[in-house]
Design an enzyme around this catalytic site. Structure first.
Site, PDB file in Angstrom:
ATOM      1  N   SER A  79       0.820  -1.207   0.000  1.00 49.30           N
ATOM      2  CA  SER A  79       0.000   0.000   0.000  1.00 49.30           C
ATOM      3  C   SER A  79       0.857   1.261   0.000  1.00 49.30           C
ATOM      4  O   SER A  79       0.353   2.361  -0.215  1.00 49.30           O
ATOM      5  CB  SER A  79      -0.931   0.021   1.221  1.00 49.30           C
ATOM      6  OG  SER A  79      -1.918  -0.971   1.099  1.00 49.30           O
ATOM      7  N   ASN A 128      -1.317 -11.461   2.579  1.00 46.56           N
ATOM      8  CA  ASN A 128      -0.540 -11.212   3.787  1.00 46.56           C
ATOM      9  C   ASN A 128      -0.779  -9.826   4.385  1.00 46.56           C
ATOM     10  O   ASN A 128      -0.532  -9.616   5.569  1.00 46.56           O
ATOM     11  CB  ASN A 128       0.956 -11.378   3.467  1.00 46.56           C
ATOM     12  CG  ASN A 128       1.844 -10.873   4.578  1.00 46.56           C
ATOM     13  OD1 ASN A 128       1.911 -11.449   5.654  1.00 46.56           O
ATOM     14  ND2 ASN A 128       2.522  -9.760   4.328  1.00 46.56           N
ATOM     15  N   SER A 182      -3.757 -14.578  12.114  1.00 46.62           N
ATOM     16  CA  SER A 182      -3.037 -14.220  13.335  1.00 46.62           C
ATOM     17  C   SER A 182      -3.512 -15.089  14.485  1.00 46.62           C
ATOM     18  O   SER A 182      -4.678 -15.519  14.505  1.00 46.62           O
ATOM     19  CB  SER A 182      -3.278 -12.747  13.692  1.00 46.62           C
ATOM     20  OG  SER A 182      -2.767 -12.442  14.984  1.00 46.62           O
ATOM     21  N   TYR A 216      -9.310  -5.830  14.540  1.00 48.25           N
ATOM     22  CA  TYR A 216      -8.264  -6.686  13.953  1.00 48.25           C
ATOM     23  C   TYR A 216      -8.582  -8.162  14.190  1.00 48.25           C
ATOM     24  O   TYR A 216      -8.513  -8.986  13.271  1.00 48.25           O
ATOM     25  CB  TYR A 216      -6.916  -6.321  14.571  1.00 48.25           C
ATOM     26  CG  TYR A 216      -5.742  -7.105  14.023  1.00 48.25           C
ATOM     27  CD1 TYR A 216      -5.194  -6.784  12.778  1.00 48.25           C
ATOM     28  CD2 TYR A 216      -5.168  -8.142  14.750  1.00 48.25           C
ATOM     29  CE1 TYR A 216      -4.110  -7.490  12.279  1.00 48.25           C
ATOM     30  CE2 TYR A 216      -4.090  -8.853  14.254  1.00 48.25           C
ATOM     31  CZ  TYR A 216      -3.561  -8.517  13.023  1.00 48.25           C
ATOM     32  OH  TYR A 216      -2.481  -9.232  12.523  1.00 48.25           O
ATOM     33  N   ALA A 232     -11.511  -9.567  14.882  1.00 45.31           N
ATOM     34  CA  ALA A 232     -12.709  -9.962  14.141  1.00 45.31           C
ATOM     35  C   ALA A 232     -12.396 -10.167  12.659  1.00 45.31           C
ATOM     36  O   ALA A 232     -12.904 -11.097  12.025  1.00 45.31           O
ATOM     37  CB  ALA A 232     -13.805  -8.913  14.314  1.00 45.31           C
ATOM     38  N   LYS A 246      -9.517 -11.075  11.346  1.00 44.39           N
ATOM     39  CA  LYS A 246      -8.709 -12.282  11.165  1.00 44.39           C
ATOM     40  C   LYS A 246      -9.541 -13.543  11.405  1.00 44.39           C
ATOM     41  O   LYS A 246      -9.353 -14.561  10.718  1.00 44.39           O
ATOM     42  CB  LYS A 246      -7.493 -12.248  12.093  1.00 44.39           C
ATOM     43  CG  LYS A 246      -6.469 -11.183  11.747  1.00 44.39           C
ATOM     44  CD  LYS A 246      -5.898 -11.376  10.354  1.00 44.39           C
ATOM     45  CE  LYS A 246      -4.757 -10.400  10.057  1.00 44.39           C
ATOM     46  NZ  LYS A 246      -4.177 -10.614   8.716  1.00 44.39           N
ATOM     47  N   ILE A 288       5.813 -12.553  16.121  1.00 42.52           N
ATOM     48  CA  ILE A 288       6.937 -12.603  15.191  1.00 42.52           C
ATOM     49  C   ILE A 288       7.791 -11.356  15.372  1.00 42.52           C
ATOM     50  O   ILE A 288       7.265 -10.250  15.544  1.00 42.52           O
ATOM     51  CB  ILE A 288       6.445 -12.698  13.736  1.00 42.52           C
ATOM     52  CG1 ILE A 288       5.479 -13.885  13.569  1.00 42.52           C
ATOM     53  CG2 ILE A 288       7.620 -12.830  12.777  1.00 42.52           C
ATOM     54  CD1 ILE A 288       6.065 -15.244  13.864  1.00 42.52           C
TER      55      ILE A 288
END
Length: 247
Positions: free
Chosen positions: A38, A89, A141, A154, A156, A158, A187
């Site tokens: 983006s 991703n 995630s 976030y 919800a 995923k 990560i």
């Protein structure tokens, strides 16, 4: 180990921590890469970083803008580029407590994390069906399974991505296409580097392996799920989290 020279691989969010690991890993396989970010600045930076790599196509696309996503997909198809492997991703966070969360924060996270992935799957699944082969890998995630305070949007998005993965996998299972999601735990990326030492220690206490994961831990699984070795694996959400208890 893997030879994907005849495959066209699309990776969104290719300039982030995990995204760059995915891009570099697939670059070594000889695949033709279609890398999306983006951020124009970040995509230009990546272009300079991998200037010697062949079979590379870079795109700056605002994934929160559905019209721009549709336009991008149509452009790829019009140029007769068959996308064999889709790796959704790209991810966005707009964290705050649910009571304070604005509609814009909710919608923008869903637009990037779920809706863009839906559009990309929808546009490229038909050519895969025609070819009787394809791979879709959605990067989810761990919090999509556990929940996380301050990240209702976030989490919800995923969790919904996991549901999309399972349903789509069932629809195309007999067409030579596998659809799976990967749920990374913590990560070691620029995002987790922002954590305080106290926060990092609290996280590490929950991880039996005693360390955060690396981008390579995720990309190595993506390579396997792309290969013929994973032909009988579909509709799965595979966690890469060092043994983190999911509850």
């Amino acid at each position: 180990m893997y030879n994907f020279q005849n495959l066209n691989v699309l990776i969104t969010g290719a300039t982030g921590g995990i995204g760059k690991s995915l891009a570099l890993a697939f670059m070594k396989t000889g695949a033709n890469l279609f890398l999306v970010s983006s951020s124009k600045d970040k995509i230009n930076s990546l272009k300079n970083e991998v200037s010697n790599a062949g079979n590379l196509n870079l795109f700056a696309v605002d994934l929160s803008n559905k019209d721009e996503v549709y336009e991008f997909c149509s452009k790829i198809i019009e140029n007769q580029s068959q996308i064999d492997v889709v790796i959704n991703n790209a991810g966005l966070t707009e964290d705050t407590l649910f009571m304070r969360m604005s509609d814009d924060a909710w919608n923008k996270v869903f637009d990037v994390n779920l809706n863009a992935s839906m559009i990309i799957c929808k546009k490229f699944i038909r050519p895969m069906i025609k070819a009787k082969w394809g791979r879709i890998i959605n990067i989810s995630s761990v919090v999509g399974s556990t929940g996380n305070p301050g990240q209702a949007n976030y989490v919800a998005s995923k969790a919904a991505l996991n549901g999309l993965t399972k349903s789509l996998a069932l629809e195309v299972a007999n067409r030579g296409i596998t659809v799976n999601s990967i749920s990374p735990g913590f990560i070691d990326t620029s995002m987790t580097k922002k954590l305080s030492e106290k926060q990092r220690e609290a996280i590490l206490e929950k991880i039996p392996m005693g360390r955060m994961g690396l981008g390579e831990d995720v990309s190595s699984l993506a390579l396997f799920l792309t290969s013929e070795l994973s032909n009988y694996i579909t509709g799965q959400n595979i966690h890469v989290n060092g043994g983190l208890f999911l509850g």
